[in-house]
Design an enzyme around this catalytic site. Structure first.
Site: not given
Length: 544
Positions: A65, A208, A227, A245, A249-250, A264, A329
């Site tokens: 991003r 996003k 988030h 990141s 989390k994932t 997410d 990704r």
């Protein structure tokens, strides 16, 4: 009958009139199947089929991003609700109109446009209709995966969207336009319900952008947008995982023993939680079938791999190769995860888990937070970057991102934090801080927490056994630390005991506490006395 090459090149699916946007392209492909989008992407030389069956493509020069190029139109109707500054940078309606026209002019030069109409939000009461207009089949497939896919009946009755994304990312912005600082610009007009993308093909900007709109609209309704990832146990217990990141989390929310609600973006209403998205967007650097089997198996036909390196002969992907970017990704529909919960909704969370990768080796592997401490750490949003994650980073650097997602906030962080604290108190949720970073010393001296140990901690949180343990309070942050956790070495639970030199730990702990205080100064004028008191202790305590 096999279609001719001419038939394949010119066929339009689900035709739609785009003249209301100033677009006059005859060949428009709307909500095509993944198979058709594969065909268009490969014929356009934008992608290849990886050995796993996924579509592998590149996002051009931008592999992440561009937050400094994001702009929001400053309109009287929304002006007072927006947290203006480095996150939400003002632009005029005139500059937005110039960029919008630039995007329209570029899209009108394309032989074919790709449209995807879908939904954001699994709760029908808060659902938004999203229309994506793009020149790339890759972008259409990405949003096919990331939004909630309509049925044929829903598509026929779709009507006017709440947000239109004009993705002209292959064409640059004019840096001489007022408020522009580069050839990249991601511009949102909340009042017009439009997002314009110029100068970047990174697909995450669309995802996003949708989240940013939800972050503006939901708090207006008393709904907390977050988030975070979420999953649910067999008895209906829901957990939320917040983290920047690299914190896990994932990985930690994709649990073979629990149903995945989403990885997410979520909202918390008076009835419970719902996922905003219809898919997952996971990092794949160093991905392996051993550590993350569910994500690894999801990389199949229909998934989109971004910026990975693959063998030119076999198309086998090397997930350890970061020569293009560390930010490799994959985007895939959420039902590619075997235990995904469809529809992606759940009850009120029982556990709120803040994940941090503390590269200084100071924070405990797990600690229990009071509602005021949860509010403080939510606003702080701490983790640490280590060497190799970004250019110029040679030693651990503390990073603070309000609400674990400052780049996507629209209101002041205190708005979201107060909503979170209210809901924690109202529904009796337990809040936890889990360190997935270093123990026994900082980066280069200690060791990274083992994923197996972190999973044991998460399992103990979910079973309720950790809540029943005895706790003691550590002296720098006032955190309640359990004295034991089944399957985890008790020595690492109390971080000072894991260090070979206690005085070195004290110095590192006091240094990190000072960084927290300095960061929180910018929020202090809007924080309650209780929230301020929930931060690091005011005195320099060198304790054993």
């Amino acid at each position: 009958m096999v279609p001719s090459t001419k038939d394949v090149a010119t066929v339009s699916l689900n035709a739609i009139d785009l003249s209301q946007y100033g677009l006059d392209v005859r060949d428009v492909v709307r909500n095509a199947t993944p198979a058709r989008l594969y065909e268009f992407a490969i014929r356009g030389h934008d992608a290849v089929i990886a050995a796993s069956g996924s579509l592998a493509t590149r996002s051009g020069d931008k592999t992440g991003r561009s937050p400094k190029d994001k702009r929001i139109v400053d309109d009287p109707a929304s002006h007072d609700s927006i947290w203006w500054g480095d996150v939400n940078i003002r632009m005029t309606e005139r500059s937005f109109s110039i960029n919008r026209q630039r995007a329209i002019d570029y899209l009108n030069t394309r032989r074919r446009l790709y449209i995807f109409d879908g939904y954001a939000g699994w709760d029908p009461r808060h659902q938004l209709k999203i229309r994506v207009i793009a020149s790339s089949a890759y972008h259409a497939l990405f949003m096919h995966n990331m939004l909630i896919r309509p049925t044929a009946t829903q598509l026929a009755e779709f009507g006017e969207p709440d947000l239109v994304i004009f993705n002209a990312g292959s064409f640059p912005a004019n840096p001489y336009t007022a408020q522009m600082t580069s050839k990249t610009s991601i511009d949102l007009s909340i009042e017009n319900g439009e997002l314009v993308i110029l100068g970047t093909q990174y697909a995450g900007e669309m995802k996003k952008g949708v989240f940013t709109v939800m972050n503006y609209l939901m708090p207006h309704r008393g709904v907390l947008s977050m988030h975070c990832s979420a999953n649910e146990g067999d008895r209906g217990d829901v957990s939320l995982f917040f983290g920047l990141s690299g914190t896990g989390k994932t990985t930690l929310s994709t649990d073979p023993h629990r149903q995945l609600i989403g990885d997410d973006e979520h909202c918390w209403t008076d009835e419970g939680i719902f996922n905003i998205e219809g898919g997952c967007y996971a990092k794949v650097i160093h991905l392996s079938p051993t550590n993350e089997p569910e994500i690894y198996a999801a990389i199949r036909f229909g998934a989109v791999l971004e910026n990975v390196v693959y063998d030119s002969g076999t198309h086998e992907v090397n997930y350890d190769d970061a020569s293009i970017t560390e930010n490799t990704r994959v985007a895939y529909p959420i039902d590619f995860i075997p235990r995904a919960k469809i529809p992606c909704v759940g009850g009120h969370p029982e556990n709120i888990i803040f994940l941090t990768c503390d590269a200084f080796g100071v924070l405990p592997p797990v600690s229990r937070l009071s509602p005021d401490q949860a509010m403080y750490h939510f606003i702080s949003g701490y983790t640490a970057k280590v060497a190799g994650t970004e250019m110029g980073v040679t030693e651990p650097v503390a990073t603070f991102s309000a609400c674990f997602g400052a780049a996507f906030l629209v209101w002041h962080p205190m708005k979201y934090a107060q909503l979170l604290a209210d809901k924690i108190r109202q529904h009796g949720a337990h809040a936890w801080l889990v360190n997935t970073g270093w123990s026994g010393g900082g980066y280069g001296l200690g060791e990274r927490m083992r994923l197996s140990a972190t999973r044991q901690i998460i399992d103990a949180i979910h079973s309720g056994s950790l809540q029943q343990e005895s706790f003691r309070t550590e002296p720098y942050f006032g955190l309640e630390v359990p004295e034991r956790c089944e399957g985890v070495d008790a020595k690492i639970l109390w971080p000072r005991d894991a260090w070979s030199d206690g005085d070195d730990y004290d110095e590192a702990a006091q240094g990190l506490a000072d960084l927290f205080r300095v960061n929180f100064e910018k929020f202090a004028d809007q924080a309650s006395p209780e929230t301020l008191a929930a931060g690091p202790l005011a005195t320099d305590k060198r304790s054993a």
